[in-house]
Design an enzyme around this catalytic site. Sequence first.
Site, PDB file in Angstrom:
ATOM      1  N   LEU A 106      28.370  60.081  42.541  1.00 10.00           N
ATOM      2  CA  LEU A 106      28.892  59.912  43.914  1.00 10.00           C
ATOM      3  C   LEU A 106      28.217  58.757  44.661  1.00 10.00           C
ATOM      4  CD1 LEU A 106      29.292  63.660  45.032  1.00 10.00           C
ATOM      5  CD2 LEU A 106      31.072  62.117  44.215  1.00 10.00           C
ATOM      6  N   SER A 107      27.579  57.847  43.929  1.00  8.66           N
ATOM      7  CA  SER A 107      26.918  56.737  44.627  1.00  8.66           C
ATOM      8  C   SER A 107      27.939  55.745  45.177  1.00  8.66           C
ATOM      9  CB  SER A 107      25.948  56.011  43.687  1.00  8.66           C
ATOM     10  OG  SER A 107      26.659  55.448  42.606  1.00  8.66           O
ATOM     11  N   ASN A 108      29.119  55.730  44.580  1.00  7.69           N
ATOM     12  CA  ASN A 108      30.135  54.787  45.059  1.00  7.69           C
ATOM     13  C   ASN A 108      31.508  55.444  45.002  1.00  7.69           C
ATOM     14  OD1 ASN A 108      31.160  52.358  45.946  1.00  7.69           O
ATOM     15  ND2 ASN A 108      31.376  51.501  43.895  1.00  7.69           N
TER      16      ASN A 108
ATOM     17  N   PHE B   3      33.344  55.000  32.440  1.00 10.00           N
ATOM     18  CA  PHE B   3      33.562  54.022  33.522  1.00 10.00           C
ATOM     19  C   PHE B   3      32.272  53.745  34.287  1.00 10.00           C
ATOM     20  CE2 PHE B   3      37.554  56.563  33.394  1.00 10.00           C
ATOM     21  CZ  PHE B   3      38.456  55.563  33.093  1.00 10.00           C
TER      22      PHE B   3
ATOM     23  N   LYS C 233      29.865  47.324  39.722  1.00 11.20           N
ATOM     24  CA  LYS C 233      30.828  46.290  39.312  1.00 11.20           C
ATOM     25  C   LYS C 233      30.973  45.103  40.267  1.00 11.20           C
ATOM     26  CE  LYS C 233      35.130  47.826  41.333  1.00 11.20           C
ATOM     27  NZ  LYS C 233      35.317  46.571  42.072  1.00 11.20           N
TER      28      LYS C 233
ATOM     29  N   SER D 197      35.580  44.133  30.293  1.00 12.52           N
ATOM     30  CA  SER D 197      36.193  43.228  31.267  1.00 12.52           C
ATOM     31  C   SER D 197      36.514  41.885  30.631  1.00 12.52           C
ATOM     32  CB  SER D 197      35.201  43.026  32.414  1.00 12.52           C
ATOM     33  OG  SER D 197      35.600  41.957  33.229  1.00 12.52           O
TER      34      SER D 197
ATOM     35  N   THR E 279      35.830  39.351  31.878  1.00 13.62           N
ATOM     36  CA  THR E 279      34.707  38.484  32.250  1.00 13.62           C
ATOM     37  C   THR E 279      33.895  38.079  31.010  1.00 13.62           C
ATOM     38  OG1 THR E 279      33.001  38.210  33.928  1.00 13.62           O
ATOM     39  CG2 THR E 279      32.971  40.267  32.740  1.00 13.62           C
TER      40      THR E 279
ATOM     41  N   TYR F 259      26.303  41.256  36.060  1.00  9.44           N
ATOM     42  CA  TYR F 259      27.400  42.226  35.851  1.00  9.44           C
ATOM     43  C   TYR F 259      28.141  41.893  34.550  1.00  9.44           C
ATOM     44  CZ  TYR F 259      32.241  43.710  35.935  1.00  9.44           C
ATOM     45  OH  TYR F 259      33.463  44.176  35.554  1.00  9.44           O
TER      46      TYR F 259
ATOM     47  N   LYS G 240      28.521  43.908  30.625  1.00  6.03           N
ATOM     48  CA  LYS G 240      29.733  44.221  29.849  1.00  6.03           C
ATOM     49  C   LYS G 240      29.591  43.662  28.423  1.00  6.03           C
ATOM     50  CE  LYS G 240      31.740  46.552  32.959  1.00  6.03           C
ATOM     51  NZ  LYS G 240      31.776  48.007  32.796  1.00  6.03           N
TER      52      LYS G 240
ATOM     53  N   PHE H  54      41.718  42.924  32.781  1.00  8.35           N
ATOM     54  CA  PHE H  54      41.822  41.701  33.576  1.00  8.35           C
ATOM     55  C   PHE H  54      41.596  42.126  35.042  1.00  8.35           C
ATOM     56  CE2 PHE H  54      42.512  38.040  30.801  1.00  8.35           C
ATOM     57  CZ  PHE H  54      42.253  38.694  29.611  1.00  8.35           C
TER      58      PHE H  54
ATOM     59  N   GLY I 109      30.746  30.620  40.491  1.00  5.80           N
ATOM     60  CA  GLY I 109      30.978  31.511  39.346  1.00  5.80           C
ATOM     61  C   GLY I 109      32.450  31.760  39.053  1.00  5.80           C
TER      62      GLY I 109
HETATM   63  C1  UD1 Z   1      35.950  39.912  39.314  1.00 14.87           C
HETATM   64  C2  UD1 Z   1      35.197  39.899  38.019  1.00 14.87           C
HETATM   65  C3  UD1 Z   1      35.910  40.773  37.007  1.00 14.87           C
HETATM   66  C4  UD1 Z   1      36.142  42.156  37.577  1.00 14.87           C
HETATM   67  C5  UD1 Z   1      36.914  42.021  38.881  1.00 14.87           C
HETATM   68  C6  UD1 Z   1      37.147  43.370  39.525  1.00 14.87           C
HETATM   69  C7  UD1 Z   1      34.057  37.891  37.124  1.00 14.87           C
HETATM   70  C8  UD1 Z   1      34.205  36.444  36.831  1.00 14.87           C
HETATM   71  N1  UD1 Z   1      35.158  38.524  37.555  1.00 14.87           N
HETATM   72  O1  UD1 Z   1      37.179  39.227  39.049  1.00 14.87           O
HETATM   73  O2  UD1 Z   1      35.165  40.890  35.839  1.00 14.87           O
HETATM   74  O3  UD1 Z   1      36.905  42.910  36.662  1.00 14.87           O
HETATM   75  O4  UD1 Z   1      36.154  41.203  39.766  1.00 14.87           O
HETATM   76  O5  UD1 Z   1      35.979  43.985  39.881  1.00 14.87           O
HETATM   77  O6  UD1 Z   1      33.022  38.448  36.932  1.00 14.87           O
HETATM   78  N2  UD1 Z   1      39.513  35.279  46.165  1.00 14.87           N
HETATM   79  C9  UD1 Z   1      39.712  34.556  47.334  1.00 14.87           C
HETATM   80  N3  UD1 Z   1      39.255  35.080  48.494  1.00 14.87           N
HETATM   81  C10 UD1 Z   1      38.621  36.298  48.569  1.00 14.87           C
HETATM   82  C11 UD1 Z   1      38.433  37.026  47.366  1.00 14.87           C
HETATM   83  C12 UD1 Z   1      38.882  36.476  46.182  1.00 14.87           C
HETATM   84  O7  UD1 Z   1      40.276  33.465  47.327  1.00 14.87           O
HETATM   85  O8  UD1 Z   1      38.206  36.705  49.666  1.00 14.87           O
HETATM   86  C13 UD1 Z   1      40.028  34.726  44.898  1.00 14.87           C
HETATM   87  C14 UD1 Z   1      38.942  34.470  43.862  1.00 14.87           C
HETATM   88  O9  UD1 Z   1      38.445  33.179  43.961  1.00 14.87           O
HETATM   89  C15 UD1 Z   1      39.723  34.711  42.562  1.00 14.87           C
HETATM   90  C16 UD1 Z   1      40.813  35.719  42.930  1.00 14.87           C
HETATM   91  O10 UD1 Z   1      40.900  35.695  44.352  1.00 14.87           O
HETATM   92  O11 UD1 Z   1      40.358  33.541  42.166  1.00 14.87           O
HETATM   93  C17 UD1 Z   1      40.480  37.110  42.478  1.00 14.87           C
HETATM   94  O12 UD1 Z   1      39.144  37.404  42.909  1.00 14.87           O
HETATM   95  P1  UD1 Z   1      38.500  38.858  42.714  1.00 14.87           P
HETATM   96  O13 UD1 Z   1      39.457  39.893  43.187  1.00 14.87           O
HETATM   97  O14 UD1 Z   1      37.146  38.818  43.341  1.00 14.87           O
HETATM   98  O15 UD1 Z   1      38.399  39.055  41.149  1.00 14.87           O
HETATM   99  P2  UD1 Z   1      37.728  38.118  40.029  1.00 14.87           P
HETATM  100  O16 UD1 Z   1      36.621  37.316  40.565  1.00 14.87           O
HETATM  101  O17 UD1 Z   1      38.820  37.429  39.303  1.00 14.87           O
END
Ligand code: UD1
Length: 323
Positions: free
Chosen positions: A16-18, A64, A68, A109, A111, A134, A138, A163, A282
């Site tokens: 229940l931490s998150n 799970f 994350k 993931s 990732t 993170y 994985k 994904f 990143g």
């Molecule tokens: C990240 C993790 C992935 C994980 C997923 C869900 C990495 C590289 N990716 O994915 O492993 O499964 O989170 O926890 O470790 N974006 C914006 N504005 C925002 C937020 C996001 O433009 O405020 C863009 C980001 O640049 C990205 C896309 O939206 O291109 C999706 O971002 P996000 O939902 O954070 O997921 P990922 O970074 O792809």
Amino acid sequence: MELIQEGFEVVIVDDLSNSSLSVLDGLKKITGKTIPFIEINLQDKNQVSKLFKVHPEISGVIHFAAYKAVGESVLKPLEYYENNLGSLINVIKEIEKKENDFPFIFSSSCTVYGQADKLPIDELAPIKRAESPYGKTKQFGEEILIDASSANDFLKVISLRYFNPVGNHCSNEIGELISGAPQNLIPFITQTASGVYKKLSVFGDDYPTRDGTCVRDYIHVVDLAKAHVQALNRILNKNHSKKYEVFNLGTGKGYTVMEVIKIFEKISGEKLNYEIGPRRKGDIAAAYADTRKANDVLSWKAELTLEEALISAWSWERKNRNK
Ligand code: UD1
């Protein structure tokens, strides 16, 4: 949910931490069943040992349990290694005592691929050095499972490389509960539309993609859940070909951040306040899955669309905001 619909008996284990106990109420409303819940921290070896002693009937695990948030993992790397890998090892050590085939489904993931050289990304794409602790948990998690399953006759593993999971259950009874500021795109969009945040920052528009914003493969969580049932059944029905297998879970279709925003505006009727900001450290330019292996071998295909995921995410946000 999907497991129960398929006739499995489920025990939920969480610290229940998150998460919140309200999920159990939501599950009861949807399934009509009270799902047994055990509150323990899987980092505690003794508690994990007790769990398997008290419940000898446990005959498969979907794991799970992990932190994350990519950014948080950079700030607190040891907590990520300790929690994500410590809990994994504790659970595997108990499974090693079993004397029958034991399915273990691991939440991995995309990732692990980093910025792949080739799109769409298939399971043979090289694993690149992860950008964040993170991501490394994985990669290491998969390595641990490869070694553990090779050393043990009964541990049978499927790693599912997700994904970008999005959306909520269509009943609107269970969904993502976010504490603090959302780290991911979709909850940030819905919380901006509902007024929690003034503006969404689009992280960069100078990537080599069709409109300059990053491309991702957004997969509905209900489709994702169904893939876990398929993976579990694959091992239970002894259809697995190796002790350790891996599958990509995506839709196979990539959307840019701007396309996601436009689709959200269309399904919600809301004008989203956003601005183009700098790149986020990143981030990779583009990732979407080659889903052929999951389609052919796991007999699974994503069926729900990004529109449907956004409709569910938006209705979940409005429900929670009105509380
Ligand atoms: C990240 C993790 C992935 C994980 C997923 C869900 C990495 C590289 N990716 O994915 O492993 O499964 O989170 O926890 O470790 N974006 C914006 N504005 C925002 C937020 C996001 O433009 O405020 C863009 C980001 O640049 C990205 C896309 O939206 O291109 C999706 O971002 P996000 O939902 O954070 O997921 P990922 O970074 O792809």
